[in-house]
Design a protein around this motif. Structure first.
Motif, short mmCIF file in Angstrom:
data_model
loop_
_atom_site.label_atom_id
_atom_site.label_comp_id
_atom_site.label_asym_id
_atom_site.label_seq_id
_atom_site.Cartn_x
_atom_site.Cartn_y
_atom_site.Cartn_z
N THR A 74 -43.61 64.35 -9.18
CA THR A 74 -43.35 64.87 -10.78
C THR A 74 -43.82 65.11 -11.95
OG1 THR A 74 -40.96 64.82 -10.36
CG2 THR A 74 -41.64 64.64 -12.53
N ASP A 75 -44.71 63.60 -11.68
CA ASP A 75 -45.48 63.10 -13.02
C ASP A 75 -47.06 64.55 -12.69
OD1 ASP A 75 -46.62 61.19 -14.37
OD2 ASP A 75 -47.82 60.20 -13.48
N PHE A 76 -46.96 64.66 -11.55
CA PHE A 76 -48.66 65.59 -11.07
C PHE A 76 -47.99 67.14 -11.81
CE2 PHE A 76 -50.41 69.40 -8.54
CZ PHE A 76 -51.97 68.85 -8.61
N GLU A 77 -46.55 67.26 -11.54
CA GLU A 77 -46.31 68.40 -12.31
C GLU A 77 -46.06 68.38 -13.86
OE1 GLU A 77 -42.54 69.40 -10.84
OE2 GLU A 77 -43.30 68.99 -8.21
N HIS A 78 -46.08 67.94 -13.86
CA HIS A 78 -45.53 67.21 -15.67
C HIS A 78 -47.43 67.57 -16.34
CE1 HIS A 78 -41.17 66.98 -16.61
NE2 HIS A 78 -41.57 66.34 -15.79
N LEU A 79 -48.06 66.88 -16.00
CA LEU A 79 -49.59 66.62 -16.21
C LEU A 79 -49.76 68.25 -15.84
CD1 LEU A 79 -50.57 63.49 -14.47
CD2 LEU A 79 -50.40 64.20 -17.28
N ALA A 80 -50.31 68.88 -14.53
CA ALA A 80 -50.18 70.69 -14.77
C ALA A 80 -49.60 71.41 -15.45
CB ALA A 80 -49.48 70.74 -13.12
N SER A 81 -48.06 70.60 -16.65
CA SER A 81 -48.32 71.77 -17.03
C SER A 81 -48.15 71.97 -18.36
CB SER A 81 -46.39 71.43 -16.91
OG SER A 81 -45.45 72.16 -18.17
N THR A 82 -48.70 70.32 -18.75
CA THR A 82 -48.92 70.22 -20.38
C THR A 82 -50.80 70.90 -20.25
OG1 THR A 82 -48.46 68.44 -19.93
CG2 THR A 82 -49.88 68.25 -21.30
N VAL A 83 -51.66 70.41 -19.38
CA VAL A 83 -52.78 70.83 -18.79
C VAL A 83 -52.47 72.51 -18.67
CG1 VAL A 83 -54.73 71.50 -17.22
CG2 VAL A 83 -53.79 69.44 -17.66
N GLU A 84 -52.00 73.42 -18.30
CA GLU A 84 -52.38 74.71 -18.19
C GLU A 84 -51.00 75.49 -19.58
OE1 GLU A 84 -49.42 78.60 -16.33
OE2 GLU A 84 -49.40 76.76 -14.73
N GLN A 85 -50.80 74.26 -20.31
CA GLN A 85 -49.82 74.79 -21.92
C GLN A 85 -51.26 74.85 -22.76
OE1 GLN A 85 -46.99 76.00 -22.51
NE2 GLN A 85 -46.22 75.77 -20.83
N SER A 86 -51.47 73.94 -22.65
CA SER A 86 -53.48 73.54 -23.30
C SER A 86 -53.61 74.83 -23.21
CB SER A 86 -53.82 72.26 -23.15
OG SER A 86 -53.89 71.94 -22.11
N LEU A 87 -54.10 75.33 -21.84
CA LEU A 87 -55.38 76.03 -21.51
C LEU A 87 -55.07 77.36 -22.10
CD1 LEU A 87 -55.99 74.89 -18.12
CD2 LEU A 87 -57.86 75.38 -19.97
N HIS A 88 -53.15 77.46 -22.55
CA HIS A 88 -52.85 78.68 -22.61
C HIS A 88 -53.41 79.52 -24.47
CE1 HIS A 88 -51.02 81.64 -20.43
NE2 HIS A 88 -50.45 81.42 -19.68
N LEU A 89 -52.66 78.12 -24.64
CA LEU A 89 -53.03 77.60 -26.30
C LEU A 89 -54.51 77.29 -26.71
CD1 LEU A 89 -51.82 77.33 -29.24
CD2 LEU A 89 -52.17 74.80 -28.66
N LEU A 90 -55.58 77.54 -26.25
CA LEU A 90 -57.31 76.71 -26.30
C LEU A 90 -57.11 78.82 -25.88
CD1 LEU A 90 -58.08 74.19 -23.88
CD2 LEU A 90 -58.62 74.89 -26.49
N TRP A 91 -57.23 79.64 -25.07
CA TRP A 91 -57.19 80.44 -24.60
C TRP A 91 -56.77 81.96 -25.87
CZ3 TRP A 91 -53.50 83.66 -20.25
CH2 TRP A 91 -54.28 84.99 -20.33
N ASN A 92 -55.61 81.57 -25.98
CA ASN A 92 -55.01 82.55 -27.26
C ASN A 92 -55.96 82.56 -28.37
OD1 ASN A 92 -53.16 83.20 -25.34
ND2 ASN A 92 -51.58 81.58 -26.28
N LEU A 93 -56.27 80.94 -29.12
CA LEU A 93 -56.40 80.79 -29.87
C LEU A 93 -58.21 81.38 -30.08
CD1 LEU A 93 -55.46 77.29 -31.28
CD2 LEU A 93 -55.01 78.78 -31.95
N SER A 94 -58.74 81.06 -28.93
CA SER A 94 -60.30 81.34 -28.82
C SER A 94 -60.15 83.11 -28.89
CB SER A 94 -60.49 81.04 -27.34
OG SER A 94 -60.60 79.83 -27.77
N GLU A 95 -59.18 83.83 -28.38
CA GLU A 95 -59.18 85.06 -28.58
C GLU A 95 -59.15 86.04 -29.91
OE1 GLU A 95 -58.04 88.46 -24.87
OE2 GLU A 95 -56.58 86.92 -25.46
N ALA A 96 -58.35 84.74 -30.57
CA ALA A 96 -58.24 85.70 -32.08
C ALA A 96 -58.84 85.13 -33.40
CB ALA A 96 -56.43 84.91 -32.01
#
Length: 198
Positions: A74-96
């Motif tokens: 579960t710890d790994f899954e939550h961390l992976a989700s946090t990394v993925e959410q932050s990557l999505h946000l970095l991606w969206n902001l960098s694109e805009a």
């Protein structure tokens, strides 16, 4: 309003709060992308999201090494989700926003994003998001292109993704297309022996 309140939560001491804040900001960045993203950049969300991404990725690497099996916990899954959410946000902001790209460069996020591209170690959804973020951040970005071109280990890692056998069908092909797009973005700065791959 909401962006200024959520930004500081990206570096909250509670891991679940950080994950929720990153997810909420990611969703906001998708709603009315240009306006929402501009508000986030103006509120300097890039600095805490960059910090969250680097911290969560470091914790994810440790959790992955400690679990040692494919199912992880579960710890790994939550961390992976946090990394993925932050990557999505970095991606969206960098694109805009070009200002977001400047912060992406200043925070030296590119090597960290490349390190997310570890097949078999992280979920494919995280790999795809990292590849999308990498392709977007390297587009028309001479600083990122030069940084990537100067780090042979990162280039070889990306090249390895392109040269390995297709394992996972459509997801694997999409990942390769995104990595190939990154090579195309930085082709002019690549060492001569690697330019044929771009």
């Amino acid at each position: 309003g909401i962006v200024r309140r959520l930004g500081p939560l990206l570096v909250d001491s509670d891991r679940s709060v950080r994950e929720a804040a990153a997810g909420a900001l990611r969703n906001l960045s998708l709603s009315d992308c240009q306006d929402a993203c501009e508000q986030m950049v103006a509120a300097d969300v890039m600095t805490p999201v960059a910090s969250l991404f680097k911290t969560a990725l470091g914790e994810l690497q440790v959790a992955g090494a400690e679990s040692g099996d494919a199912s992880h916990g579960t710890d790994f899954e939550h961390l992976a989700s946090t990394v993925e959410q932050s990557l999505h946000l970095l991606w969206n902001l960098s694109e805009a926003s070009p200002i977001a790209v400047e912060v992406f460069n200043r925070e030296l996020l590119l090597p960290h994003v490349v390190r997310c591209l570890q097949l078999g170690r992280y979920p494919m959804s995280l790999l795809r998001t990292a590849a999308d973020c990498l392709q977007t951040a390297s587009e028309d970005n001479a600083v990122a292109g030069a940084l990537l071109a100067s780090q042979r280990d990162l280039l070889l890692h990306l090249s390895g993704i392109l040269s390995r056998p297709v394992v996972d069908g459509t997801d694997d092909i999409l990942l390769r297309v995104l990595v190939a797009g990154t090579f195309a973005n930085i082709a002019a700065g690549l060492p001569v022996e690697m330019q044929s791959e771009a």
